[in-house]
Design a protein around this motif. Structure first.
Motif, mmCIF file in Angstrom:
data_model
loop_
_atom_site.group_PDB
_atom_site.id
_atom_site.type_symbol
_atom_site.label_atom_id
_atom_site.label_comp_id
_atom_site.label_asym_id
_atom_site.label_seq_id
_atom_site.Cartn_x
_atom_site.Cartn_y
_atom_site.Cartn_z
ATOM 1 N N SER A 1 13.629 70.926 23.145
ATOM 2 C CA SER A 1 13.249 71.905 22.129
ATOM 3 C C SER A 1 14.532 72.434 21.515
ATOM 4 C CB SER A 1 12.434 73.045 22.742
ATOM 5 O OG SER A 1 13.240 73.827 23.600
ATOM 6 N N TRP B 1 16.221 74.009 24.645
ATOM 7 C CA TRP B 1 16.391 73.290 25.917
ATOM 8 C C TRP B 1 16.972 71.889 25.718
ATOM 9 C CZ3 TRP B 1 16.208 75.014 30.774
ATOM 10 C CH2 TRP B 1 15.545 76.219 31.039
ATOM 11 N N ASP C 1 15.593 62.964 19.125
ATOM 12 C CA ASP C 1 15.997 63.925 20.142
ATOM 13 C C ASP C 1 16.541 63.270 21.402
ATOM 14 O OD1 ASP C 1 15.208 66.104 18.583
ATOM 15 O OD2 ASP C 1 13.129 65.912 19.246
ATOM 16 N N GLN D 1 16.822 66.405 23.885
ATOM 17 C CA GLN D 1 16.712 67.735 23.283
ATOM 18 C C GLN D 1 15.227 68.098 23.297
ATOM 19 O OE1 GLN D 1 19.590 69.422 21.399
ATOM 20 N NE2 GLN D 1 18.273 71.116 21.951
ATOM 21 N N ARG E 1 18.516 71.604 14.421
ATOM 22 C CA ARG E 1 18.361 70.918 15.697
ATOM 23 C C ARG E 1 19.179 69.639 15.694
ATOM 24 N NH1 ARG E 1 12.346 69.814 17.401
ATOM 25 N NH2 ARG E 1 13.436 68.862 19.143
#
Length: 671
Positions: A589, A592, A552, A587, A3
């Motif tokens: 997830s 998404w 994120d 971010q 991620r």
């Protein structure tokens, strides 16, 4: 797949997550490829911005103007039309109906692009083929890429086969479908890369756009583009030990039916008299780039990293009457106009580094021949040849905390009219000597200070020398534009500022450009020349680009300010809006990503005593890209530009307004 946030927020701040981010601990400090030897942005003593492939995918650009709108210090001129794009960097570049790109060097895969025709736009590029765009503001890139880069360089790079092939595979590709509501657009593309052997890579890409109307915020048609636009990109690269040969070809062919002749402003009905229109026509736009390059970089000889390239580019517009007798195109505007350019360039980069320093010296030479053609004789679009030859040297020295870049370019140019030019048959010879130096000093691990001085000459173009509109005289006494650009700045990068995993980068650049003998159109009746020099002009301003990454979340801010006047204190007509761009991305997830952008622009007074009001425009976007399961490799992009449907006119537009709200989406799959 790990991620990590993708840098939508950095589209505007000019730094995005590069594919080679592992080369530096700073994800927000991208590599710069075209400022000499590759280095990260914070170590380049120049104001630079990068838009990478991930950023390009997220913005779903409908034209090159959409890409460059995201870069600090760059302003679009013209319209939202695919065929109405012109550009301005720091107040240099497009400003009038001809969409001239004087003062800005435009490159695609290293080859210069230039087109000038009355109200027809200047740069036609399929953004679907782009993987990277670098903007080098100011004249510091003039040594390597051409004289006269008073505003800077726009360098576009297209995809390679290796960008589509996954590790361990011999082939790979992508298919994509897209739609946008304003301008009305349907897009389809397919790209395929093949590596049949370690030494051979091949690429074939095809993109098709069906283009319709651009509308303002009230739903009124601004520009009718009405065209089918297929685009092809072919590449091949063969390696022979420490040598390689690379061939590439790009072809854009747009066939428009009942398309507005004036792609910058549209029909402008009743502008000069009741029933007036610039007219609609059947217009073909063709853009070609063909190049061959040989390279040699022996591992056992650090003094040799040589390339030789031969290229041919051609941009053409063929204008014919449309089917509507109520909207005819003026007879002098019909016919075919094009620019054909052959270029041969050779350069070598020698590694002269020692035990306590690194030093790279690039020397080269190039020659080109440009043929400006027109099948319809027009005094405002003179035919002519431009021949040029240049030699250059560029030095990059790093020692202790210092980085010192210096360059020198010498170029000779001969411009001559063709027999169709009746106001003069005199050839004009010019020469340009452009020295420059820039210095960066690393104050500590986080802070660096830099400054530069560059002297640039822009030699007059064919249309400036031999334009005889309305019986005017040739402008044979034009002097070169001479620019002296001074810059100072600070750059910063740090981690663990507010939390263990955060990161901050920013770069501040202040500039002052003093131009002698700036070339301007006189707008005087015959027998006055169409162009003249004004004694002096001054441009000053700066850019601040900042990015912050925390987990994120990612945030960006970009500020660009420019002001300028001539020797009498009158405001220059080429000035863009001062503006602030704020961006954020989350971010949400692994699959998404959500993002937004706000452009806040100040109003601008114009030389004709009018005022272009300030504006605020807001965009949102979302990306869905599953990382596992049956949908792995699928990517859905959705977005809304100008969410509030704001009615506004940028200061660099000849007239307006800009396009209203735009809904867009695309669906792609890798294979």
């Amino acid at each position: 797949m790990p991620r990590r946030i993708t840098a939508f927020a950095i589209l505007l701040s000019g730094t995005s997550v590069p594919a080679t981010a592992q080369d530096t601990p700073y994800l927000l400090d991208p590599l710069i490829l075209r400022a000499g030897v590759e280095k990260v942005a914070s170590e380049v003593p120049q104001s630079v911005s990068v838009v990478d492939v991930e950023a390009l995918d997220q913005m779903q650009a409908g034209n090159i103007g959409d890409v460059l709108e995201n870069v600090a210090g760059v302003a679009g001129v013209g319209s939202g039309s695919f065929f109405g794009q012109g550009f301005n960097i720091r107040g240099f570049g497009s400003s009038g109906a001809a969409a001239s790109e004087a003062g800005v060097v435009q490159l695609i895969d290293g080859e210069e692009k230039y087109f000038e025709s009355y109200r027809q736009g200047s740069l036609f590029v399929e953004p679907e083929f782009l993987k990277r765009v670098e903007v080098l503001r100011g004249p510091s890139a003039a040594t390597l890429y051409g004289s006269g880069a008073l505003g800077g360089v726009i360098a576009m790079e297209t995809i390679d086969a290796g960008d589509l092939i996954a590790p361990g595979e011999t082939s790979g590709g992508r298919v994509k479908l897209g739609y946008a509501s304003n301008p009305d657009t349907v897009l389809g593309s397919v790209m395929w890369g093949w590596r049949p052997a370690k030494e051979l890579e091949l690429l074939a890409a095809f993109a098709y756009r069906k283009l319709g109307d651009t509308e303002d915020s009230d739903g009124n048609v601004l520009v009718r583009s009405n065209s089918d636009t297929p685009n092809v990109l072919l590449k091949g690269r063969k390696t022979f030990g420490d040598q390689y040969i690379e061939l590439s070809y790009q072809h854009l062919e747009a066939e428009g039916t009942d398309q507005d002749f004036n792609q910058l402003e549209g029909a402008q009905r009743d502008l000069f008299y009741p029933g007036f229109s610039w007219g609609v026509g059947d217009i073909i736009t063709r853009d070609q780039v063909a190049r061959a390059e040989w390279g040699w970089n022996p591992e056992d000889n650090r003094y040799v990293d040589a390339t030789v390239s031969l290229s041919y580019t051609n941009t053409m517009k063929d204008v014919r009457q449309g089917d509507d007798p109520a909207e005819p195109i003026g007879e002098t505007l019909l016919g075919e106009r094009d620019y054909r350019l052959w270029r041969l360039k050779a350069q070598n980069t020698a590694d002269l580094s020692g035990a306590a320093h690194s030093h790279f010296l690039t020397v080269g030479a190039e020659t080109f021949r440009q043929d400006r053609r027109s099948t319809a004789i027009s005094t405002s679009h003179p035919e002519g040849y431009t021949r040029s030859a240049a030699v250059f040297a560029w030095s990059e020295l790093e020692w202790n905390r210092w980085t010192i870049n210096s360059g020198l370019r010498y170029e000779r140019q001969r411009t001559e009219p063709k027999d169709s030019v009746t106001i003069s048959d005199e050839r004009v010879d010019s020469e340009s000597i452009e020295p420059q130096i820039s210095v960066l000093y690393r104050l500590n691990e986080r802070w660096s200070a830099f400054g530069s001085v560059a002297f640039v000459n822009r030699m007059p173009a064919v249309d400036e020398l031999y334009d005889g509109f309305a019986g005017g005289a040739a402008s044979l006494d034009l002097k070169d534009e001479q620019g002296k650009n001074v810059e100072i700045g600070l750059s910063h990068k740090s981690t663990a500022l507010l939390r263990a995993d955060d990161e901050l980068t920013f770069k501040l650049t202040l500039f002052r450009n003093h131009i002698n003998d700036m070339i301007v159109r006189t707008n005087l009746p015959a027998p006055s020349p169409s162009y003249t020099n004004i004694d002096k002009a001054y441009l000053r301003g700066g850019e601040l680009e900042a990015s912050y990454l925390a987990g994120d979340w990612q945030f960006g801010a970009a500020v660009s300010v420019v002001d300028g006047e001539d020797q009498d204190g009158d405001i220059l007509d080429t000035l863009p809006n001062d503006r602030v761009v704020l961006t954020a991305a989350w971010q949400a997830s692994a699959a998404w990503k959500l993002g937004m952008r706000s452009i806040l622009a100040a109003g601008r007074d114009k030389p004709d005593r009018t005022h272009r009001g300030g504006y605020g425009v807001h965009d949102i976007h979302a990306t869905y890209s599953p990382q596992q399961g049956a949908l792995e490799g699928v990517e859905l992009q959705v977005g809304i530009d100008n969410v509030t449907n704001r009615d506004y006119v940028p200061a660099t537009y000849i007239s307006g307004p800009a396009p209203g709200r735009n809904f867009k989406m695309s669906l792609s799959r890798n294979f």
